[in-house]
Design an enzyme around this catalytic site. Sequence first.
Site, PDB file in Angstrom:
ATOM      1  N   PHE B 143       0.867  -1.178   0.000  1.00 49.51           N
ATOM      2  CA  PHE B 143       0.000   0.000   0.000  1.00 49.51           C
ATOM      3  C   PHE B 143       0.902   1.225   0.000  1.00 49.51           C
ATOM      4  CE2 PHE B 143      -4.675  -0.214   1.471  1.00 49.51           C
ATOM      5  CZ  PHE B 143      -4.955  -1.161   0.527  1.00 49.51           C
ATOM      6  N   GLN B 257      -9.334  13.875   4.164  1.00 42.83           N
ATOM      7  CA  GLN B 257      -8.581  13.319   3.036  1.00 42.83           C
ATOM      8  C   GLN B 257      -9.461  13.154   1.792  1.00 42.83           C
ATOM      9  OE1 GLN B 257      -7.174   9.061   2.967  1.00 42.83           O
ATOM     10  NE2 GLN B 257      -5.165  10.009   3.178  1.00 42.83           N
ATOM     11  N   HIS B 259      -9.686  11.595  -2.361  1.00 42.39           N
ATOM     12  CA  HIS B 259      -9.158  10.591  -3.276  1.00 42.39           C
ATOM     13  C   HIS B 259      -9.368  11.105  -4.695  1.00 42.39           C
ATOM     14  CE1 HIS B 259      -8.374   6.790  -5.223  1.00 42.39           C
ATOM     15  NE2 HIS B 259      -7.935   6.334  -4.078  1.00 42.39           N
ATOM     16  N   LEU B 269     -15.177   4.459  -5.529  1.00 42.52           N
ATOM     17  CA  LEU B 269     -13.746   4.593  -5.727  1.00 42.52           C
ATOM     18  C   LEU B 269     -13.217   3.688  -6.845  1.00 42.52           C
ATOM     19  CD1 LEU B 269     -11.771   6.181  -3.894  1.00 42.52           C
ATOM     20  CD2 LEU B 269     -11.159   3.994  -2.899  1.00 42.52           C
ATOM     21  N   GLU B 272      -6.262   2.993  -7.234  1.00 35.65           N
ATOM     22  CA  GLU B 272      -5.064   3.665  -7.741  1.00 35.65           C
ATOM     23  C   GLU B 272      -4.287   2.774  -8.697  1.00 35.65           C
ATOM     24  OE1 GLU B 272      -4.365   6.312  -3.780  1.00 35.65           O
ATOM     25  OE2 GLU B 272      -2.680   5.173  -4.536  1.00 35.65           O
ATOM     26  N   ARG B 303      -1.617  11.006  -4.084  1.00 34.30           N
ATOM     27  CA  ARG B 303      -3.063  11.239  -4.078  1.00 34.30           C
ATOM     28  C   ARG B 303      -3.455  12.709  -4.008  1.00 34.30           C
ATOM     29  NH1 ARG B 303      -6.159   7.190   0.180  1.00 34.30           N
ATOM     30  NH2 ARG B 303      -5.634   5.290  -0.929  1.00 34.30           N
ATOM     31  N   HIS B 371     -12.767  11.390   1.091  1.00 34.96           N
ATOM     32  CA  HIS B 371     -12.543   9.965   1.295  1.00 34.96           C
ATOM     33  C   HIS B 371     -12.473   9.546   2.766  1.00 34.96           C
ATOM     34  CE1 HIS B 371     -11.410   5.946   0.363  1.00 34.96           C
ATOM     35  NE2 HIS B 371     -10.161   6.049   0.754  1.00 34.96           N
ATOM     36  N   ARG B 407      -3.954  10.053   6.571  1.00 34.39           N
ATOM     37  CA  ARG B 407      -4.091   8.666   6.979  1.00 34.39           C
ATOM     38  C   ARG B 407      -3.531   7.762   5.881  1.00 34.39           C
ATOM     39  NH1 ARG B 407      -7.079   4.628   4.639  1.00 34.39           N
ATOM     40  NH2 ARG B 407      -8.570   6.197   3.976  1.00 34.39           N
TER      41      ARG B 407
END
Lengths: 254, 614
Positions: B143, B257, B259, B269, B272, B303, B371, B407
């Site tokens: 990640f 946050q 996205h 979503l 990515e 992001r 997000h 985060r």
Amino acid sequence: MSRQLKFNIFRFNPEDPKSEPHTDTFMLEETPSLTLFIALNKIREEQDPSLMFDFACRMAICGSCGMVINGRPGLACKTLTVELPEEITLMPLPVFKLVGDLSVDTGTWFRQTNTKIESWIHSDQEFDPESVEERMENDLANSIFELERCIECGCCVASCGTANMREDFVGAFALNRISRFIMDPRDKRTDPEYFEVVGTDQGIFGCMGLLACEDVCPRELPLQDQLGILRRKMAFVGLKNIFKPKEKGRHRRF
Amino acid sequence: MEHETFYTDLLCVGAGLAGERVAISAAAAGFDAILLSLVPARRSHSCAAEGGMQAALGNCAMGEGDSPDVHFADTVKGSDWGCDQECARIFADTAPIAVREAANWGMPWNRVVAGKAKYWKGGEEFEAEEKKDKHGLITARAFGGTAKWRTCYTADGTGHTLLYTLDNKVTQLGVRVHDRVEAVSLIHDGENCIGCVARDLKTGKLRVYLAKATLIATGGYGRLYSETTNTVINEGGGHIIAQDTGLVPFGNPEAVQFHPTGVVPTNILVTEGCRGDGGTLLDVDEKRFMDIYEPAKAELASRDVVSRWMMYHIAQGKGVPSPYGDHLWLDIRHLGAKHITTKLREVYDLCRHFLGVNPINQLIPVRPAQHYSMGGVRTNSDGAAYGLKGLFSCGESACWDMHGFNRLGGNSLAETIVAGRHVGMKVVEFLEGAEVTLNSRLADEGVVKETERIERLVNRTDGAENVYAIKDAMQLVMMEKVGIFRNGADLQAAVDSLREIYAKAKKIGLRSSGIGANPELSLALKMPGMVRLAICVAYGALMRTESRGCHARDDYQARNDRDWLNRTLAYWPDLDADLPDLRYEPSTKVMYMPPGDRGYGKTEIIPMDSPKED
């Protein structure tokens, strides 16, 4: 020219003494990528703020928005209007208690049924925070997940002949769930114990084999296979039971 | 007032992963617990998390040498030093235990398969050797923002499967779950919280819960924005009832946050991985633009950077007009049918089922969306809320605060059961020592007050403002002016508009009867509170004259450790006022890791010890 969609929506508010079950009609202009999620919210915000329906994730993973769409149970969030004719008829899922309009109480039904089939790992093994996890084959983890993909939307229950006729039938969802536990070595229940849970008419032997459950499952779970395997397994356990003296002192509700 | 009253030891408002994990601790210790949920517990937003949860097990080849120390460092860096380091430490240490505990309860984590394995990174395939002695242990995937591969997962359904596993445990322990019940106000005497007044969303009736301890675990406040990946129930309900007491602060409301790639219109979503594998972003002329703004990384910039340039490009008139507002295109056509139907299977399915778009030969409409909410009910490291004894919070709804201003992927799902385990233990300690008087007079007063609010809305006593119009106006201001790009002028304009919207929100009148499970009434009851939360976000962002993590100011681009290494605490002591009372506290009491460079993103930093300007 975009289409003018005609929505026929079942209406009834059980809390309102003046309310009678009926159908209301709403018109809506079709826009690109229009799903029933967008459409119903538009109708509520612009035409009738009292319209009751359920959504949460709107991406087919939470299972909130099961309803009968032109005669077929399905998830409203995953239904594009472009796949439907101009006239769209929406009804609440049968079997479950009506909250109002398109909203039904699936939560109570599923919690009761999960309690009935004891949908949890039965093990005496205490968790030890200090020790490394027990090993498992990755293929087995994937197979468990394959059945664990069920989102309890209720479409299989609503489309089931038996569930529509008898209140105590646990439905394809529960039989699939039991198959998941049978597959999991961490659940120490034995075949006779599973038999006590689902080896009845309320369980696997209530299934009439119509298999609408698999047809309507939005997760495309292999319900036909699982029901077949479980029926054979439980029939075999049942046969063996005939030749065994009955255990005393154990009683389950069904 | 006629109403049903329920008594319990622990009342959890919210039955997602965090709420359920805390309830499990209480029930396992022999205490009675009740979970309240807006939806059946298994439909909570926790189920939407696909990717996985971070825990430093170090079993897989690419995770070799991982440890809680490395995980801690990644988390603090990720937070842009905005986090509480004590909590980040507890979190990193507890995460491996929580993962194994879930396995013990039946979670089918994916496992290490010994031998050579092929993986993808940055569009390139490579090979790694998985060790024999790790075969069958819990594996992990990559990640963003992590030094090691440590995201434990179950295919693409980690959140769903984990939620079902915990809910099974809840069922086994006999915890009562009251779903379709919404807490509308907390019951307290100014010192102790003793439960809540709630509305039954099946019948519309009010009821009372009296409890020795109350936990808020209601998830984020994404629905303050018009475009969000959050489920429709993430409206900040728990934050509202906590802040309404005037005693409990909303920590770091401005830490939000975004996205870059939510699909239009539903904001689901898109992973990515699309950009990682070579997908490009196109504008109204079907031309690329990221290569102009970010020549080096183009679509693969972080992001927040990609999101910001997308919004900038739309503002330049380069967006694609649609009935749902302007958007851009994501193009993966050149990756080919084979790649799209195998490596990007989820995206392929999502586009066909929810958009009616086939990404093999069609463009995907996308735009940035809210997000995750890093801010929330401020608690200490035990999960105990500031300001009221007996009130706790945990998960995304809490500002515990391990995320600071950004985060990391895989740390949100992890926080639910990791913090849940820790806070659960502390709640049990609290219950063991608790001598609480459950004062039913306070409860009766609460019911009278809420009944009156409902009657005023139904009878249009205060006005006839349309609740949906107010919601739309608020969400639009938040998206346009308190979104990805922030600057003083826009934020001031946002605060001004939101104050006007708040005045209107106090004059809402229902257009429908309000009888039964009426959805218009549900929204009307929380609308003024939602606008107050929105004002906190906007006002907190206006006052924070620096850029840190997701809070990016054009007019203050440096991270200012000298003046802003702190946490915003937004109190709302007077509901007639239309601005919060902002206070600040140091980001962290213990500093295991002094502020430094994150190693990615912006690098301009004003150090802690630099001299003050005039």
